[in-house]
Design an enzyme around this catalytic site. Structure first.
Site, mmCIF file in Angstrom:
data_model
loop_
_atom_site.group_PDB
_atom_site.id
_atom_site.type_symbol
_atom_site.label_atom_id
_atom_site.label_comp_id
_atom_site.label_asym_id
_atom_site.label_seq_id
_atom_site.Cartn_x
_atom_site.Cartn_y
_atom_site.Cartn_z
ATOM 1 N N GLY A 44 -18.534 -18.889 -38.773
ATOM 2 C CA GLY A 44 -18.365 -17.580 -38.111
ATOM 3 C C GLY A 44 -17.242 -17.585 -37.086
ATOM 4 N N SER A 52 -17.014 -13.443 -42.532
ATOM 5 C CA SER A 52 -17.166 -14.665 -41.723
ATOM 6 C C SER A 52 -18.347 -14.515 -40.761
ATOM 7 C CB SER A 52 -15.851 -14.937 -40.977
ATOM 8 O OG SER A 52 -16.047 -15.684 -39.819
ATOM 9 N N ASN A 131 -1.676 -16.815 -45.737
ATOM 10 C CA ASN A 131 -1.433 -16.891 -44.297
ATOM 11 C C ASN A 131 -0.563 -18.091 -43.913
ATOM 12 O OD1 ASN A 131 -4.786 -16.050 -44.270
ATOM 13 N ND2 ASN A 131 -3.244 -14.631 -43.535
ATOM 14 N N GLU A 193 0.631 -13.768 -39.033
ATOM 15 C CA GLU A 193 -0.345 -14.305 -39.998
ATOM 16 C C GLU A 193 0.243 -14.381 -41.406
ATOM 17 O OE1 GLU A 193 -4.250 -14.402 -39.220
ATOM 18 O OE2 GLU A 193 -3.718 -14.612 -37.124
ATOM 19 N N ARG A 237 -4.101 -8.955 -35.279
ATOM 20 C CA ARG A 237 -3.559 -10.324 -35.241
ATOM 21 C C ARG A 237 -2.040 -10.378 -35.372
ATOM 22 N NH1 ARG A 237 -7.272 -13.877 -39.260
ATOM 23 N NH2 ARG A 237 -9.304 -12.920 -38.916
ATOM 24 N N HIS A 273 -6.241 -8.126 -42.199
ATOM 25 C CA HIS A 273 -4.895 -8.364 -42.745
ATOM 26 C C HIS A 273 -4.551 -7.197 -43.674
ATOM 27 C CE1 HIS A 273 -5.506 -12.983 -42.326
ATOM 28 N NE2 HIS A 273 -4.699 -12.577 -41.371
ATOM 29 N N CYS A 392 -5.731 -13.757 -51.053
ATOM 30 C CA CYS A 392 -5.642 -14.603 -49.845
ATOM 31 C C CYS A 392 -5.331 -16.038 -50.205
ATOM 32 C CB CYS A 392 -6.966 -14.626 -49.097
ATOM 33 S SG CYS A 392 -7.547 -13.045 -48.539
HETATM 34 O O1 SUG Z 1 -8.392 -15.804 -40.988
HETATM 35 N N1 SUG Z 1 -11.453 -16.715 -42.430
HETATM 36 C C1 SUG Z 1 -10.051 -16.364 -42.593
HETATM 37 C C2 SUG Z 1 -9.859 -15.563 -43.855
HETATM 38 C C3 SUG Z 1 -8.415 -15.361 -44.179
HETATM 39 C C4 SUG Z 1 -8.195 -14.467 -45.356
HETATM 40 N N2 SUG Z 1 -6.826 -14.316 -45.631
HETATM 41 C C5 SUG Z 1 -6.208 -13.190 -46.015
HETATM 42 N N3 SUG Z 1 -6.761 -12.010 -45.906
HETATM 43 N N4 SUG Z 1 -4.996 -13.284 -46.439
HETATM 44 C C6 SUG Z 1 -9.538 -15.583 -41.394
HETATM 45 O O2 SUG Z 1 -10.285 -14.746 -40.884
HETATM 46 C C7 SUG Z 1 -13.321 -17.909 -41.408
HETATM 47 C C8 SUG Z 1 -13.664 -19.331 -41.068
HETATM 48 C C9 SUG Z 1 -15.077 -19.509 -40.602
HETATM 49 O O3 SUG Z 1 -15.656 -18.556 -40.090
HETATM 50 O O4 SUG Z 1 -15.619 -20.639 -40.721
HETATM 51 C C10 SUG Z 1 -11.815 -17.666 -41.558
HETATM 52 O O5 SUG Z 1 -11.033 -18.290 -40.890
#
Ligand code: SUG
Length: 461
Positions: A44, A52, A131, A193, A237, A273, A392
């Protein structure tokens, strides 16, 4: 896979790359998918990323998650789409543990590290290579060379730990033909990002692109130090000033650059994103009407810069709410061009299960002008539970045949590499994990061993 080969199934990426037109300018887009690491867990860590937060502390299956990602990559290779992989990073991040003043045996250090730091130095979020960086292919730049800017991922600690290692990897793989820049300065003003907030439009593969940079806030702070002109609930972000710096570093002519603010309402609804609300390939574009502050203007700016018509399929809120878009990740689908020129949509299973998202896809595909001929749904539930869908997991790099020859490492996914990676996963990855297992001393050994074995497999050591 073997059966398919026996039947003569055209599954060889090698064939595609060999068939690449033998002209210096001809380009094909290669998808570089991130591999999912052995400590994949649900901690999370990402505010504003609904999946997440919702899955925090649930059990993960690192082995299954990594195989799901690999199977998606193999599916694309089988379809004839050029496909490569990018490695996992060293976890736990020894570099960060030492930088924070810890000394001694890693197994002992991990008993000492406070509970809020631990998941950050074990996070495997480098899997989401959308990313990793923003890329401008050589067809698009003033100096005629490919430029790559690794993302600083400044906003969250666990993601910021990726930046330097990503830069080193990109330099190793692409340094022979591309200019790999430093990430932007690590400050909230320059939050970046990567390609997840960037889209490249072209009139066809090999044609110069128009670059859309999406941002969530200007990057300007008020007297209280808060970012102004952005969402109210969730973080923005990516900043406009960061996106402007990217456009300069990537050396793209100004008239081929468009900036677009992601709508604050969308970010507050979980669109952390751009690639959660908008997806494209060449001049085909699927997006939600609430994607940007002024969506019609953004579309017309792109169209004007491209000097050509786009095929746009825009979902209306009454047919598909922002919540549906975020839950189903329908706009995190990949649109890919197959060797014959046909386009297909690679969508997450969740978009098939959501009736409104599925209806949007069906409606889009039934439009006689739509260049996408069909949809294939993929199961990426391990990654999806942390907010990462098909798009992603990949970084798009358009390159010529000559540039392709200069890619270093054994990264192109052919049958042999797929086989080696599958074995590597089965040898090193657990089938169950909870965040509390991050204190397990055995995980250190398993995780570092997986990292070093992979470096050898991919010939990046
Ligand atoms: O940055 N999740 C990533 C997901 C990234 C998705 N990428 C794109 N949309 N391109 C983030 O939020 C969660 C990790 C955790 O909660 O353990 C995380 O980092």
């Amino acid at each position: 896979m073997e059966q398919n080969n026996k039947k003569g199934y055209d599954c060889s990426l090698y064939t595609t790359l060999q068939n690449m037109p033998n002209q210096p300018n001809a380009q094909l887009e290669v998808n570089f998918d991130g591999l999912i690491g052995p400590s994949h867990n649900f901690s999370g860590l990402s505010p504003g990323n609904h999946a997440s937060a919702e899955n925090k502390d649930k059990e993960s299956n690192p082995q299954e998650a990594c195989l799901q990602g690999l199977n998606k990559a193999r599916k694309l290779a089988q379809l004839g789409v050029p496909q490569a992989v990018l490695p996992i990073q060293e976890r736990p991040s020894l570099e960060y543990l030492y930088a924070l003043g810890y000394k001694g045996r890693v197994e002992d250090i991990l008993q000492e590290v406070d509970a809020s730091t631990l998941p950050n130095i074990y996070a495997v979020s480098s899997m989401w290579t959308a990313n990793a960086a923003t890329v401008a292919p050589s067809t698009d730049t003033r100096d005629g060379q490919m430029h790559i800017v690794p993302a600083n991922l400044h906003y969250q600690f666990h993601r910021s730990t990726e930046a330097q290692a990503t830069m080193a990897t990109l330099e190793k793989i692409f340094g022979g033909m591309a200019r790999v820049h430093n990430p932007l300065p690590g400050h909230v003003r320059f939050g970046d990002e990567g390609a997840a907030n960037h889209m490249r439009f072209t009139t066809g593969q090999g044609e110069p692109g128009v670059h859309l940079f999406a941002y969530g806030t200007d990057g300007i702070t008020n007297k209280e130090g808060k970012l102004v002109n952005g969402p109210q609930i969730n973080p923005a972000r990516q900043t406009r000033v960061a996106s402007e710096a990217l456009a300069r570093l990537l050396d793209i002519p100004t008239e081929r650059v468009v900036f677009a603010q992601t709508s604050p309402r969308a970010i507050d609804a979980g669109v952390f994103h751009n690639d959660v609300i908008s997806t494209n390939n060449e001049s085909t574009w699927l997006l939600h009407e609430q994607a940007y502050q002024d969506t019609p203007r953004v579309i017309s700016d792109v169209q004007q810069a491209l000097g050509s018509d786009l095929f746009v399929s825009m979902a209306k809120t009454e047919d598909l709410s922002l919540q549906d878009a975020v839950e189903s990740y329908v706009f995190n689908s990949q649109i890919v061009t197959l060797p014959g020129g046909e386009m297909i949509l690679i969508a997450p299973l969740e978009a098939q299960l959501n009736p409104r998202s599925r209806a949007f896809i069906e409606k889009t595909l039934s439009d006689p002008k739509c260049p996408i001929s069909r949809v294939e749904y993929v199961n990426l539930q391990g990654s999806m539970k942390n907010g990462g869908g098909p798009a992603c997991l990949r970084l798009r790099v358009a390159m010529s045949d000559v540039e392709k020859q200069q890619v270093r490492g054994r990264v192109f996914l052919d049958d042999a590499l797929y086989g080696d990676l599958t074995q590597w996963v089965k040898r090193n990855y657990r089938e169950t994990m909870l965040p509390k297992d991050l204190r397990d001393p055995n995980l250190v050994t398993e995780s570092l061993r997986a990292f070093s074995e992979l470096q050898k497999i991919l010939q990046l050591a």
